[in-house]
Design a protein around this motif. Structure first.
Motif, short mmCIF file in Angstrom:
data_model
loop_
_atom_site.label_atom_id
_atom_site.label_comp_id
_atom_site.label_asym_id
_atom_site.label_seq_id
_atom_site.Cartn_x
_atom_site.Cartn_y
_atom_site.Cartn_z
N ARG A 59 -5.48 -8.31 67.78
CA ARG A 59 -4.44 -8.78 67.02
C ARG A 59 -4.14 -7.45 66.01
N GLY A 100 -1.54 -8.04 63.48
CA GLY A 100 -0.41 -8.82 62.67
C GLY A 100 -1.01 -8.85 61.23
N VAL A 124 3.74 -12.35 70.17
CA VAL A 124 4.04 -12.71 69.01
C VAL A 124 3.68 -14.34 69.02
N SER A 125 2.83 -14.62 67.90
CA SER A 125 2.15 -16.26 67.93
C SER A 125 2.44 -16.60 66.47
N ASP A 126 2.70 -17.88 66.30
CA ASP A 126 2.58 -18.68 65.09
C ASP A 126 1.28 -18.94 64.75
N ASP A 127 0.34 -18.38 63.88
CA ASP A 127 -0.79 -18.70 63.24
C ASP A 127 -0.74 -19.60 61.92
N THR A 163 3.51 -15.38 61.34
CA THR A 163 3.72 -14.78 62.44
C THR A 163 2.77 -13.65 62.70
N ARG A 174 1.21 -10.59 65.40
CA ARG A 174 1.36 -9.87 66.50
C ARG A 174 0.05 -9.66 67.37
#
Length: 254
Positions: free
Chosen positions: A98, A100, A118-121, A125, A127
């Motif tokens: 990770r 981000g 890229v993910s929405d947590d 956002t 990375r």
């Protein structure tokens, strides 16, 4: 024929997340990781392992990664819920770091050419830097192992054990992206942890891997440091080239 996931860096290792659900972009990452291994091996005088030609330039290689490592893995991963009979029982796991919000941004790594997801947590956002991958098979031996007369008894015993409900797992390849620098440190151990978990989930009693035995056996010693025990040496004959020297290793009981 597994590639090195070794790092001599003294920097603190990052923490990895092992992703099981693959995405189409993983084909590009795995291919790039293979290419980075070729460049590294050539730089340290170990081109005898995989040669000097980038895998991405080999006809059909990217298609094989897509079909045999990414698509096949998803087919097997989803077979439990669908009840589908799957012939190729292969799983590919991706190790990510990770980078981000709230995480180390990568110590100035150049983003050019590196692979991120890229993910929405929870509305944030995040990375993830893709660092390594491992491909494993259930109840499978590569042809260059099955065809070795010296391994006939071992392969036969493994098949007999499978018929009695005790399958084996074979690591086809484990690669890391050398371009990420010290972010690779510990990725082999992280991936191996997930491989052992997968083997236990499948009821496997033995884990196999083979290794290039050139360069003084450094890669063999790496696998031994992970808990593998050497079985025996073997040679793979190649047209118009010197034989490829390898060593088969196993880990049991898991």
């Amino acid at each position: 024929m597994s590639a090195p996931a070794i790092s001599s860096s003294t920097a603190s290792p990052p923490s990895f997340e092992i992703r099981e659900e693959l995405i189409p972009e993983d084909t590009s990452f795995i291919t790039a990781a293979f290419d980075s291994c070729v460049a590294h091996l050539a730089a340290v005088d170990c081109a005898g392992m995989w040669g000097t030609q980038p895998f991405s330039e080999k006809d059909g290689f990217a298609d094989s990664v897509r079909d045999d490592m990414v698509v096949a893995s998803e087919r097997f991963r989803n077979s439990g819920s669908t009840g589908e009979a799957v012939e190729d029982k292969v799983r590919t796991f991706i190790a990510e770091a990770r980078v981000g919000p709230g995480a180390d941004a990568g110590d100035g790594l150049d983003d050019s050419g590196l692979h991120y997801r890229v993910s929405d947590d929870g509305g944030i956002t995040v990375r993830y830097l893709q660092v390594g991958a491992v491909v494993v098979h259930l109840d499978w031996f590569p042809h260059y192992i099955e065809s070795q007369a010296g391994f006939a008894a071992l392969v036969g015993k493994a098949k007999e054990a499978r018929s009695q409900g005790a399958p084996s797992v074979y690591i086809e390849v484990m690669v890391s992206d050398f371009r990420v620098g010290h972010a690779r440190r510990g990725v082999g151990t992280a991936l191996m942890g997930r491989v052992r978990e997968f083997a236990a989930e499948q009821g496997a009693k033995t884990l196999f891997v083979d290794s290039w035995s050139g360069n003084g056996g450094r890669l063999v010693r790496y696998y031994e440091s992970l808990g593998f025990v050497a079985v025996d040496d073997f040679l793979v004959e190649r047209k118009n080239k010197d034989p490829w020297p390898g060593k088969l290793l196993r880990m049991d009981p898991l």
